[in-house]
Each structure stands twice: as C-alpha cells, then as structure tokens.
Write an enzyme that holds these catalytic residues in place. Structure first.
Site, PDB file in Angstrom:
ATOM      1  N   HIS A   1       0.800  -1.231   0.000  1.00 53.67           N
ATOM      2  CA  HIS A   1       0.000   0.000   0.000  1.00 53.67           C
ATOM      3  C   HIS A   1       0.834   1.282   0.000  1.00 53.67           C
ATOM      4  O   HIS A   1       0.474   2.265   0.649  1.00 53.67           O
ATOM      5  CB  HIS A   1      -0.946   0.015   1.196  1.00 53.67           C
TER       6      HIS A   1
ATOM      7  N   HIS B   1      -9.728   2.203   0.163  1.00 51.36           N
ATOM      8  CA  HIS B   1      -9.624   1.126   1.150  1.00 51.36           C
ATOM      9  C   HIS B   1     -10.668   1.241   2.261  1.00 51.36           C
ATOM     10  O   HIS B   1     -10.372   0.990   3.433  1.00 51.36           O
ATOM     11  CB  HIS B   1      -8.216   1.110   1.746  1.00 51.36           C
TER      12      HIS B   1
ATOM     13  N   GLU C   1     -11.640  -3.513  -2.951  1.00 47.11           N
ATOM     14  CA  GLU C   1     -10.655  -2.571  -3.474  1.00 47.11           C
ATOM     15  C   GLU C   1     -10.468  -2.804  -4.976  1.00 47.11           C
ATOM     16  O   GLU C   1      -9.851  -3.790  -5.391  1.00 47.11           O
ATOM     17  CB  GLU C   1      -9.322  -2.759  -2.742  1.00 47.11           C
TER      18      GLU C   1
END
Length: 374
Positions: free
Chosen positions: A126, A200, A339
């Site tokens: 991420h 997210h 996502e």
C-alpha cells in the site's frame, strides 16, 4: 504542499473539530488547521464525510429498507485515531502509489531495479511507510448538475518511498442524487513508474460496529482469481473459482465457506484475494464488479469499475482492539473491503496487465459505490 516531515510533526498536535463553516457546493467543512473534514449530502439524505488527511472516507450514512439512517463505514471521529491506530488498518484511505503488495519491495523498469520499503514482512504494501494514506492532500469543493463533491490533489516526489518520477495525482469524490459515490483517479508522471491507486474503505452494511459481516450476501463478477503464496504474493496463475470457496459468481453469505479447509484461505487467514473481473470487449468500460446485501437491514452496495480486478478482504485482522465512532469494538471480520485495482505485484508479473505509467500518458480510472435498500 508542506514537507511531509513537517506535516507528520503537526498532525500529532491537531484536534478534530475546532469549528464549522459552510463552503460552496453545499459541502460543509470542519476546520482543524491544515486538515479538514468535508461533508457531502444529497437530497435523499445520504451523507459522506471525507478528510484531506489520507483522502479518507470517514463516514457514509445511508438508509435501510425502513428508511432508518446508519453509518456503514468503519472509522473514527478524531484524526489522531487514524494516525495512531494499531495494525494500521487503512480505514477509508486512498492507498498508493501502489495499492496491494509488491514482492520483496523490488521491481525493474528498463533494466534499472528500484527498492521500496518492506512494510509487510519481506514485501511492500500500500505504498510503503508513508503512503498516500498518511499525507495531507490539497482539497477543493466541487459542484455539478445533480452532484456535489471534493477534489483532492497530491504530488508524490521523485523517489518518495523509493518510486521513480514526480507523480501528480488527483482524486475526486462525487455524491450523486441517486446515492452513488463516484471516485475518479487521475495521474501523470515525468518518469516511468508503477501506479495502482485504490480506495480502502471497510464496510459493514448493518452499521459500523454492529457485529460481523459473515451473513452479508456477496456476489463478485469473476470467473478467475489470482492465487497467492504464503506471503500473499500472486503466483502468476489465473485460476478458476469454480469448485473453490472463492466462487462468488452467485450471491452467497460471506461466512458460508470462509472456514473451509482450503490452502488459499489458510494463506489469507480467510478472504484476502484479487479477483479477475469479467470484462466486456472494451477493457476500459465500467463493469459491475461486486454486489453485497445485508439481509437484516436490506442495505445493498454495488461496485462498478473500469479496473480489471478487485481485492475482496474480509476483515481477517480485525480483533476487537480497535473501537470506532460509536465506541463499539471492531470485531474479527467486522468489516469488508472491495478494493478495485490492477493485480498485486504486477510490476514483477509479465502476464498481468501492466501498471507502468509513461510520461506521455495519463492514468485514469473510475469506481462507483452505489447504495440502495430492498
């Protein structure tokens, strides 16, 4: 944009609600120094709250089948709680420069190898230690025909978190009168660089903090998924979901097969997998990616996207230590994420769709979250 180090120093000193004013575009703004909380609301009563810290969606309030309003997003009332949360769950944030994992934090472009932070075991996750979820974005309220919104911009510097190129990123959130939240992503770069930005948010359609999501009925529009190894890195294979617990082509409760004896579920401690969406001949067209219904409240969420994949994460690492806006603990599998994305580790997987953005190109994707009740 201030220096990131200065921002992080300031963030620990900030409170959440130091006053309220009303901006243009019917977007109310709570002002706490450089960090603000923006509220979008439509005529139907749907409300979306967004902060420019991490471009985080902090709240989505929608009606159930009886018209009762409820907040269906996991999150906090104070910015300090987002900053200091244990386990860094990325509640509601925009994540990048590369959402999901890159194996061993390394990739090669035109013969040059780049090394990223390894913040998920031996892998990169991420965007790294300070990804897009941990910076303060510039924000501007927007208004259009039948919608209100927010434009968020951030420039990631060349070699920030190890990525090449100055990346100029813009994300817009638009709330429509038909209870759709449209998320548009735009980016340009001055060097070749991987880009895979996603949203997210954790959802619980029964209401945040109201138990698990195991009875939610989920459909994912995918015949295949990308199996992973023990480190949750794709093997490079596209595997059929038929005959596996990852078959969500027809709606089924999330909890029906989650504890079955399956290697992929063991690796992910449940569902934490990328699904290969069934696309039309036009790969960039909007596609129905997933549909979720909470049978008790009747709330429904549909996700449409231009992206080729979607990561379904079932809240496997929630364990009750985090308490959200209502003061209730976020229990194990108390929220789910959908996502929309390109596939994990694509820079190291030649058979996956490319995530490399060239300087003469524009990165552009769209995802819509549509809420209803039945």
């Amino acid at each position: 944009m201030k220096l990131r180090s200065t921002l992080l120093l300031c963030l620990s000193l900030l409170g959440l609600l130091l006053g309220t004013r009303t901006s243009e575009a019917h977007v109310s703004v709570d002002d706490f120094d450089s960090i603000k909380l923006y509220t979008l609301k439509n005529e139907a009563g749907m409300t979306v709250k967004i902060t420019n810290y991490g471009a985080i969606i902090t709240s989505i309030i929608v009606p159930d089948r009886d018209g009762k309003m409820g907040d269906v997003v996991l999150g906090y009332n104070r910015v300090e709680d987002y900053i200091n949360a244990v386990d860094k769950p990325y509640f509601g944030a925009i994540v990048g420069r590369y959402g999901n994992r890159i194996a061993k934090g390394k990739f090669t472009i035109d013969g040059e190898t780049y090394t990223l932070a390894t913040n998920n075991g031996e892998n990169h996750l991420h965007g790294g230690v300070i990804g897009f979820d941990k910076v303060v974005w510039d924000a501007k309220p927007l208004e259009g025909d039948g919608w209100s919104g927010l434009e968020l911009t951030y420039t990631a510097k060349d070699m920030e978190e190890g990525y090449p190129g100055n990346l100029n990123l813009k994300v817009t959130y638009k709330l429509t009168k038909t209870n759709e939240l449209v998320v548009d992503y735009f980016a340009t770069t001055d060097k070749k660089t991987p880009v895979n930005v996603t949203q997210h948010t954790y959802f619980n359609l029964a209401g945040e903090g109201n138990g698990t999501i195991l009875d939610h009925e989920l459909m994912i529009n995918a015949k295949q998924f990308t199996p992973v190894d023990e480190g949750l890195i794709p093997t490079g294979e596209l595997r059929d979901v038929a005959g596996t617990p990852l078959d969500f082509r027809s709606p089924k409760p999330i909890g029906r097969d989650v504890d079955k004896d399956n290697e992929q579920l063991k690796f992910g401690l449940g569902y934490d997998h990328n699904f290969v969406l069934d696309k039309s001949d036009n790969e960039n067209a909007m596609t129905l990616a997933a549909r979720v219904k909470d049978p008790k409240s009747g709330r429904v969420l549909e996700v449409h996207t231009t992206e080729p994949g979607i990561q379904f994460y079932g809240g496997n690492f929630l364990d009750g230590r985090l308490r959200g806006k209502s003061g209730k603990p976020y229990v194990h599998r108390g929220g789910f994420c959908l996502e929309t994305q390109h596939f994990p580790d694509s820079p190291n997987q030649p058979n996956f769709p490319s995530t490399i953005l060239d300087p003469d190109e524009e990165y552009r994707t769209t995802t819509t979250f549509k809420f209803s009740a039945e």
